[in-house]
Design an enzyme around this catalytic site. Sequence first.
Site, mmCIF file in Angstrom:
data_model
loop_
_atom_site.group_PDB
_atom_site.id
_atom_site.type_symbol
_atom_site.label_atom_id
_atom_site.label_comp_id
_atom_site.label_asym_id
_atom_site.label_seq_id
_atom_site.Cartn_x
_atom_site.Cartn_y
_atom_site.Cartn_z
ATOM 1 N N ASP A 27 38.635 43.817 36.409
ATOM 2 C CA ASP A 27 38.313 42.814 37.431
ATOM 3 C C ASP A 27 38.523 43.366 38.831
ATOM 4 O O ASP A 27 39.412 44.184 39.063
ATOM 5 C CB ASP A 27 39.196 41.575 37.217
ATOM 6 C CG ASP A 27 38.686 40.366 37.992
ATOM 7 O OD1 ASP A 27 37.518 40.386 38.434
ATOM 8 O OD2 ASP A 27 39.459 39.401 38.151
ATOM 9 N N ASN A 75 29.812 35.009 32.473
ATOM 10 C CA ASN A 75 29.213 35.784 33.573
ATOM 11 C C ASN A 75 27.704 35.550 33.711
ATOM 12 O O ASN A 75 27.105 35.916 34.729
ATOM 13 C CB ASN A 75 29.471 37.291 33.397
ATOM 14 C CG ASN A 75 30.921 37.695 33.649
ATOM 15 O OD1 ASN A 75 31.427 38.629 33.053
ATOM 16 N ND2 ASN A 75 31.599 36.990 34.545
HETATM 17 C C1 IPE Z 1 34.582 42.656 37.351
HETATM 18 O O1 IPE Z 1 34.494 42.541 38.724
HETATM 19 C C2 IPE Z 1 33.236 42.840 36.695
HETATM 20 C C3 IPE Z 1 32.868 41.756 35.785
HETATM 21 C C4 IPE Z 1 33.325 40.545 35.786
HETATM 22 C C5 IPE Z 1 31.878 42.040 34.775
HETATM 23 P P1 IPE Z 1 34.046 41.202 39.451
HETATM 24 O O2 IPE Z 1 32.570 41.229 39.611
HETATM 25 O O3 IPE Z 1 34.581 39.997 38.739
HETATM 26 O O4 IPE Z 1 34.750 41.390 40.853
HETATM 27 P P2 IPE Z 1 35.374 40.280 41.793
HETATM 28 O O5 IPE Z 1 36.290 39.435 40.961
HETATM 29 O O6 IPE Z 1 34.240 39.509 42.366
HETATM 30 O O7 IPE Z 1 36.109 41.076 42.816
HETATM 31 MG MG MG Z 2 36.221 38.816 38.988
#
Ligand code: IPE
Ligand code: MG
Length: 256
Positions: A27, A75
């Site tokens: 994350d 997601n």
């Molecule tokens: C992790 O980074 C990637 C996935 C969730 C697949 P994020 O995209 O959640 O990054 P932040 O939380 O916006 O910083």
């Molecule tokens: Mg994230």
Amino acid sequence: MAAADTSPNAGAPEGTVRPLHVAIVMDGNGRWAKQRGLPRPLGHRAGVEALRRTVSAAPGLGIGWLTVFGFSTENWSRPAAEVAELMALPKRYFESDLGRLEREGVRVRVIGRREGLSKELVRLVENAQARTAHNSRFNLNIAFNYGAQGDITDAARRFAEDVAAGRRRPEDLDEALFGSFLATADAPPPDLIVRPSGEQRLSNFLLWEAAYAELVFQDVLWPDYGEEHLRAALAEFAGRDRRYGAIVADDVLAAG
Ligand code: IPE
Ligand code: MG
């Protein structure tokens, strides 16, 4: 390459306990990019580099299983361009790393629902699994289009189908049998679940399997993650007192 000793204390200094199975919620890619004034896709690409570093470091630290959360069933609610970027990451990772993973004895599995993934991605995933199926030095599980509630629901449905078909009886069901229906059936339960980026949630990751996992939250964004952060998480784990709901021998005497 010789098979690594993947017992929990392999390579650990005397008196410390190493986790056999570590799970990581990758994350902070977006925040990492934002801090640098970069578009989010560059954060995700830097996250792939962090995965490469972490997978390289893990076997030498006595870890036998690593499960990483790459894409959650939630997601899909991100903007289409972001979803497309995340969907492109396995290809990016396998194109650059699959040969090395295969040679270095890593068994790769992708856990999660195949429905919703493109035919090309499913083909890539099946190819990565088939090419590394014979390996046993280190196990890398990539959770992709995975959500624990969905996985538990799918497991319950499959058990119910077995009952309806007369292959099982309701009274056959216990925790071990139920666990065998989950996507993680052949992995030991995670001893340690790590979440970088400062967030302190499981976010629908390994809910059943996490029953007795130690949780470690680290203030580093995933694209910056590497061996030193993994070592720090292991050091925190080594200081934990895992009792699995029991009490220690001295306290049994005191309780008497
Ligand atoms: C992790 O980074 C990637 C996935 C969730 C697949 P994020 O995209 O959640 O990054 P932040 O939380 O916006 O910083
Ligand atoms: Mg994230």
